[in-house]
Design a protein around this motif. Structure first.
Motif, PDB file in Angstrom:
ATOM      1  N   LEU A 174      70.416 -15.729  26.195  1.00  0.00           N
ATOM      2  CA  LEU A 174      68.893 -14.905  26.064  1.00  0.00           C
ATOM      3  C   LEU A 174      69.259 -13.573  26.339  1.00  0.00           C
ATOM      4  CD1 LEU A 174      66.259 -17.595  26.506  1.00  0.00           C
ATOM      5  CD2 LEU A 174      67.246 -17.012  24.228  1.00  0.00           C
ATOM      6  N   ARG A 175      69.820 -13.326  27.717  1.00  0.00           N
ATOM      7  CA  ARG A 175      69.990 -11.879  28.293  1.00  0.00           C
ATOM      8  C   ARG A 175      71.054 -11.131  27.535  1.00  0.00           C
ATOM      9  NH1 ARG A 175      71.495 -13.223  33.133  1.00  0.00           N
ATOM     10  NH2 ARG A 175      73.820 -13.200  32.471  1.00  0.00           N
ATOM     11  N   ASP A 176      71.967 -12.023  27.382  1.00  0.00           N
ATOM     12  CA  ASP A 176      73.436 -11.143  26.904  1.00  0.00           C
ATOM     13  C   ASP A 176      73.232 -10.842  25.427  1.00  0.00           C
ATOM     14  OD1 ASP A 176      74.111 -11.351  29.570  1.00  0.00           O
ATOM     15  OD2 ASP A 176      75.769 -12.652  28.984  1.00  0.00           O
ATOM     16  N   PHE A 177      72.739 -11.820  24.580  1.00  0.00           N
ATOM     17  CA  PHE A 177      72.860 -11.837  23.019  1.00  0.00           C
ATOM     18  C   PHE A 177      71.558 -11.288  22.610  1.00  0.00           C
ATOM     19  CE2 PHE A 177      76.141 -15.445  23.101  1.00  0.00           C
ATOM     20  CZ  PHE A 177      77.109 -14.521  23.619  1.00  0.00           C
ATOM     21  N   GLY A 178      70.439 -11.589  23.261  1.00  0.00           N
ATOM     22  CA  GLY A 178      69.262 -11.063  22.824  1.00  0.00           C
ATOM     23  C   GLY A 178      68.553 -10.063  23.610  1.00  0.00           C
ATOM     24  N   GLU A 179      69.167  -9.509  24.462  1.00  0.00           N
ATOM     25  CA  GLU A 179      68.774  -8.481  25.526  1.00  0.00           C
ATOM     26  C   GLU A 179      67.023  -8.897  25.872  1.00  0.00           C
ATOM     27  OE1 GLU A 179      71.256  -4.333  24.746  1.00  0.00           O
ATOM     28  OE2 GLU A 179      70.221  -5.383  22.849  1.00  0.00           O
ATOM     29  N   GLU A 180      66.761 -10.143  26.198  1.00  0.00           N
ATOM     30  CA  GLU A 180      65.481 -10.550  26.415  1.00  0.00           C
ATOM     31  C   GLU A 180      65.199 -10.449  27.942  1.00  0.00           C
ATOM     32  OE1 GLU A 180      62.070 -11.296  26.551  1.00  0.00           O
ATOM     33  OE2 GLU A 180      62.605 -12.010  24.268  1.00  0.00           O
ATOM     34  N   LYS A 181      64.334  -9.669  28.089  1.00  0.00           N
ATOM     35  CA  LYS A 181      63.730  -9.213  29.339  1.00  0.00           C
ATOM     36  C   LYS A 181      63.172 -10.588  29.902  1.00  0.00           C
ATOM     37  CE  LYS A 181      60.923  -6.075  28.416  1.00  0.00           C
ATOM     38  NZ  LYS A 181      59.705  -4.940  28.700  1.00  0.00           N
ATOM     39  N   PHE A 182      62.706 -11.576  29.514  1.00  0.00           N
ATOM     40  CA  PHE A 182      61.977 -12.660  29.883  1.00  0.00           C
ATOM     41  C   PHE A 182      62.998 -13.852  29.722  1.00  0.00           C
ATOM     42  CE2 PHE A 182      58.623  -9.852  28.519  1.00  0.00           C
ATOM     43  CZ  PHE A 182      58.216  -9.491  29.831  1.00  0.00           C
ATOM     44  N   ALA A 183      64.168 -13.760  29.804  1.00  0.00           N
ATOM     45  CA  ALA A 183      65.141 -14.496  29.556  1.00  0.00           C
ATOM     46  C   ALA A 183      65.220 -15.772  30.514  1.00  0.00           C
ATOM     47  CB  ALA A 183      66.660 -14.294  29.503  1.00  0.00           C
ATOM     48  N   ARG A 184      64.908 -15.612  32.043  1.00  0.00           N
ATOM     49  CA  ARG A 184      64.968 -16.789  32.797  1.00  0.00           C
ATOM     50  C   ARG A 184      63.567 -17.567  32.768  1.00  0.00           C
ATOM     51  NH1 ARG A 184      67.840 -16.897  37.466  1.00  0.00           N
ATOM     52  NH2 ARG A 184      68.387 -14.955  37.424  1.00  0.00           N
ATOM     53  N   LYS A 185      62.632 -16.890  32.464  1.00  0.00           N
ATOM     54  CA  LYS A 185      61.232 -17.391  32.221  1.00  0.00           C
ATOM     55  C   LYS A 185      61.335 -18.286  30.929  1.00  0.00           C
ATOM     56  CE  LYS A 185      56.260 -16.031  32.345  1.00  0.00           C
ATOM     57  NZ  LYS A 185      55.832 -16.747  31.252  1.00  0.00           N
ATOM     58  N   ILE A 186      61.953 -17.840  30.032  1.00  0.00           N
ATOM     59  CA  ILE A 186      62.021 -18.668  28.711  1.00  0.00           C
ATOM     60  C   ILE A 186      62.972 -19.980  28.821  1.00  0.00           C
ATOM     61  CG2 ILE A 186      62.849 -18.780  26.110  1.00  0.00           C
ATOM     62  CD1 ILE A 186      62.052 -15.633  26.048  1.00  0.00           C
ATOM     63  N   ALA A 187      64.150 -19.766  29.496  1.00  0.00           N
ATOM     64  CA  ALA A 187      64.929 -20.686  29.733  1.00  0.00           C
ATOM     65  C   ALA A 187      64.364 -22.010  30.578  1.00  0.00           C
ATOM     66  CB  ALA A 187      66.282 -20.373  30.353  1.00  0.00           C
ATOM     67  N   ALA A 188      63.804 -21.618  31.529  1.00  0.00           N
ATOM     68  CA  ALA A 188      63.012 -22.337  32.591  1.00  0.00           C
ATOM     69  C   ALA A 188      62.056 -23.103  31.556  1.00  0.00           C
ATOM     70  CB  ALA A 188      62.257 -21.754  33.680  1.00  0.00           C
ATOM     71  N   ALA A 189      61.326 -22.528  30.619  1.00  0.00           N
ATOM     72  CA  ALA A 189      60.433 -23.425  29.744  1.00  0.00           C
ATOM     73  C   ALA A 189      61.072 -24.326  29.049  1.00  0.00           C
ATOM     74  CB  ALA A 189      59.525 -22.328  29.240  1.00  0.00           C
ATOM     75  N   VAL A 190      61.947 -23.771  28.156  1.00  0.00           N
ATOM     76  CA  VAL A 190      62.760 -24.583  27.359  1.00  0.00           C
ATOM     77  C   VAL A 190      63.267 -26.113  28.199  1.00  0.00           C
ATOM     78  CG1 VAL A 190      64.890 -25.042  26.328  1.00  0.00           C
ATOM     79  CG2 VAL A 190      63.642 -22.886  25.876  1.00  0.00           C
ATOM     80  N   VAL A 191      63.783 -25.832  29.409  1.00  0.00           N
ATOM     81  CA  VAL A 191      64.395 -26.925  30.045  1.00  0.00           C
ATOM     82  C   VAL A 191      63.169 -27.904  30.435  1.00  0.00           C
ATOM     83  CG1 VAL A 191      65.397 -27.545  32.198  1.00  0.00           C
ATOM     84  CG2 VAL A 191      66.347 -25.844  30.748  1.00  0.00           C
ATOM     85  N   ARG A 192      61.914 -27.267  30.833  1.00  0.00           N
ATOM     86  CA  ARG A 192      60.887 -28.214  31.056  1.00  0.00           C
ATOM     87  C   ARG A 192      60.520 -29.090  29.946  1.00  0.00           C
ATOM     88  NH1 ARG A 192      57.888 -24.163  32.674  1.00  0.00           N
ATOM     89  NH2 ARG A 192      56.731 -23.996  30.583  1.00  0.00           N
ATOM     90  N   GLU A 193      60.175 -28.219  28.819  1.00  0.00           N
ATOM     91  CA  GLU A 193      59.292 -28.904  27.778  1.00  0.00           C
ATOM     92  C   GLU A 193      60.413 -29.817  26.752  1.00  0.00           C
ATOM     93  OE1 GLU A 193      56.444 -28.657  26.973  1.00  0.00           O
ATOM     94  OE2 GLU A 193      56.094 -27.447  28.547  1.00  0.00           O
ATOM     95  N   ARG A 194      61.811 -29.647  27.170  1.00  0.00           N
ATOM     96  CA  ARG A 194      62.696 -30.642  26.530  1.00  0.00           C
ATOM     97  C   ARG A 194      62.578 -31.883  27.069  1.00  0.00           C
ATOM     98  NH1 ARG A 194      68.260 -27.533  27.847  1.00  0.00           N
ATOM     99  NH2 ARG A 194      68.955 -28.862  29.871  1.00  0.00           N
ATOM    100  N   GLU A 195      62.304 -32.192  28.432  1.00  0.00           N
ATOM    101  CA  GLU A 195      62.150 -33.337  29.177  1.00  0.00           C
ATOM    102  C   GLU A 195      60.977 -34.075  28.303  1.00  0.00           C
ATOM    103  OE1 GLU A 195      64.165 -34.405  31.375  1.00  0.00           O
ATOM    104  OE2 GLU A 195      65.183 -32.683  30.881  1.00  0.00           O
ATOM    105  N   THR A 196      60.100 -33.521  27.991  1.00  0.00           N
ATOM    106  CA  THR A 196      58.978 -34.384  27.244  1.00  0.00           C
ATOM    107  C   THR A 196      59.390 -34.617  25.736  1.00  0.00           C
ATOM    108  OG1 THR A 196      57.274 -33.033  28.476  1.00  0.00           O
ATOM    109  CG2 THR A 196      56.799 -34.089  26.565  1.00  0.00           C
ATOM    110  N   GLU A 197      60.165 -33.597  24.990  1.00  0.00           N
ATOM    111  CA  GLU A 197      60.626 -33.871  23.754  1.00  0.00           C
ATOM    112  C   GLU A 197      61.666 -32.824  23.250  1.00  0.00           C
ATOM    113  OE1 GLU A 197      58.900 -33.876  18.931  1.00  0.00           O
ATOM    114  OE2 GLU A 197      57.639 -33.207  20.941  1.00  0.00           O
ATOM    115  N   PRO A 198      62.724 -33.367  22.701  1.00  0.00           N
ATOM    116  CA  PRO A 198      63.859 -32.352  22.408  1.00  0.00           C
ATOM    117  C   PRO A 198      63.199 -31.427  21.454  1.00  0.00           C
ATOM    118  CG  PRO A 198      64.682 -34.736  22.398  1.00  0.00           C
ATOM    119  CD  PRO A 198      63.187 -34.812  22.688  1.00  0.00           C
ATOM    120  N   PHE A 199      63.969 -30.193  21.355  1.00  0.00           N
ATOM    121  CA  PHE A 199      63.617 -29.252  20.486  1.00  0.00           C
ATOM    122  C   PHE A 199      64.476 -29.564  19.291  1.00  0.00           C
ATOM    123  CE2 PHE A 199      62.285 -27.087  24.151  1.00  0.00           C
ATOM    124  CZ  PHE A 199      61.155 -26.019  23.595  1.00  0.00           C
ATOM    125  N   THR A 200      63.566 -29.418  17.844  1.00  0.00           N
ATOM    126  CA  THR A 200      64.242 -29.808  16.730  1.00  0.00           C
ATOM    127  C   THR A 200      63.915 -28.844  15.629  1.00  0.00           C
ATOM    128  OG1 THR A 200      62.445 -31.259  16.079  1.00  0.00           O
ATOM    129  CG2 THR A 200      64.638 -32.341  17.085  1.00  0.00           C
TER     130      THR A 200
END
Length: 335
Positions: free
Chosen positions: A161-187
């Motif tokens: 997210l940081r390198d390819f998207g130049e997303e300032k909130f990359a770390r925050k978004i990545a942590a949320a994805v990892v947390r939420e996929r434990e409940t249900e995978p992203f499809t």
């Protein structure tokens, strides 16, 4: 293909300028010169080249079989002047060899995602509609965006997210994805967009376009390994053009443009010491710059075609043939 199934409207970026750049010494000074469109897409740039340069034969390369089929139908009126090839553009040297071509007169890259891929909901490239998280340019092989979201570690997702998207909130978004996929995978894309709205602060969501734009771009580039392919493709393209031939690149991402600038600098720079009063014959760079820096689209084009706003256009021309390979003496040769 029925009319209702035809490709959506596609406006090629900087079409006239690309045709002008490809209309160099090699395309105007030989019979049936060959131009290769490495990113055929819906065939907009190729159609412009074939219409405006009637002496040219064009080879269009695309990894997406759907885009290749649509472009081939669009360009069928040009008959044998057009040849479509299903390949990834870093395979350009193999394509040239397989078609029995000599040095070519021009190569064009229009990088990024095509209109057809964005407009077909089932491909999962767009964030405006709910769709499967696919994003593969060749939809039949390789990992999907869902695979990336569901299997990458938080650190790996942050890098993407940081390198390819130049997303300032990359770390925050990545942590949320990892947390939420434990409940249900992203499809599907709608769930990812919902997460992005929740994780990106409201002030940041109000600037810089849609808050999902950077994440979707980053996932697409990772899924399709776009930068690694480009790193291989640029020297390969430079290697297939003959004297007077040009390589023209349209980039839409800072990393793509940086790779292009580096590749072009490498082949246009002289190794002769700067204090030498002249450049010895045979020491000249093999290419010259045709554009001064990176050219941008004008205001009128960006108003009518928003995709043009981020384009950076660069071009080089081969001015001397490649040096013959150096022969290495065999071990048994006398010295």
């Amino acid at each position: 293909m029925a009319a209702a199934e035809r490709a959506p409207e596609h406006v090629p970026v900087l079409l006239e300028r690309c045709v002008e750049l490809l209309s160099g010494p090699a395309t105007t000074g030989q019979d049936a010169p060959v131009v290769i469109d490495c990113t055929l897409g819906l065939g907009g740039h190729s159609e412009g080249v074939l219409q405006r340069l009637p002496q040219v034969r064009l080879v269009g390369i695309d990894r997406d079989p759907d885009a290749l089929a649509m472009a081939s139908e669009r360009l069928a009126p040009f008959g044998e002047r057009f040849t479509g090839v299903h390949a990834v553009y870093d395979e350009i040297a193999d394509v040239v060899a397989d078609l029995g071509l000599g040095p070519v007169a021009g190569v064009l890259f229009d990088l990024g995602v095509s209109s057809m891929q964005l407009d077909r909901r089932e491909r999962g490239f767009a964030y405006a509609e709910d769709a499967p998280l696919d994003m593969r340019m060749n939809g039949s092989e390789g990992r999907t965006a869902a695979d990336v979201l569901n299997t990458y570690s938080a650190a790996e997702l942050t890098r993407v997210l940081r390198d390819f998207g130049e997303e300032k909130f990359a770390r925050k978004i990545a942590a949320a994805v990892v947390r939420e996929r434990e409940t249900e995978p992203f499809t599907r894309s709608a769930r990812l967009v919902e997460l992005l709205y929740a994780e990106i602060p409201a002030p940041a969501r109000r600037t810089g376009g849609h808050p999902a734009k950077r994440t979707f771009q980053a996932l697409r580039m990772e899924v399709n390994d776009e930068l690694a392919v480009l790193r291989r493709a640029l020297p390969a393209a430079l290697g297939v053009v003959g004297v007077g031939g040009r390589v023209v690149v349209e980039s839409y991402h800072s990393l793509e443009d940086r790779l292009t600038k580096q590749a072009f600098t490498e082949v246009t720079r002289s190794d002769v010491p700067p204090d030498l009063p002249f450049v010895p014959e045979g020491s000249e760079p093999p290419f010259r710059l045709v554009t001064r820096g990176a050219e941008k689209a004008g205001e009128s084009e960006t108003r009518t075609n928003p995709r043009a706003a981020s384009v950076r256009l660069r071009a080089v021309e081969r001015v001397r043939p490649p040096l013959p390979p150096t022969r290495t003496p065999s071990r048994g040769a006398s010295r």
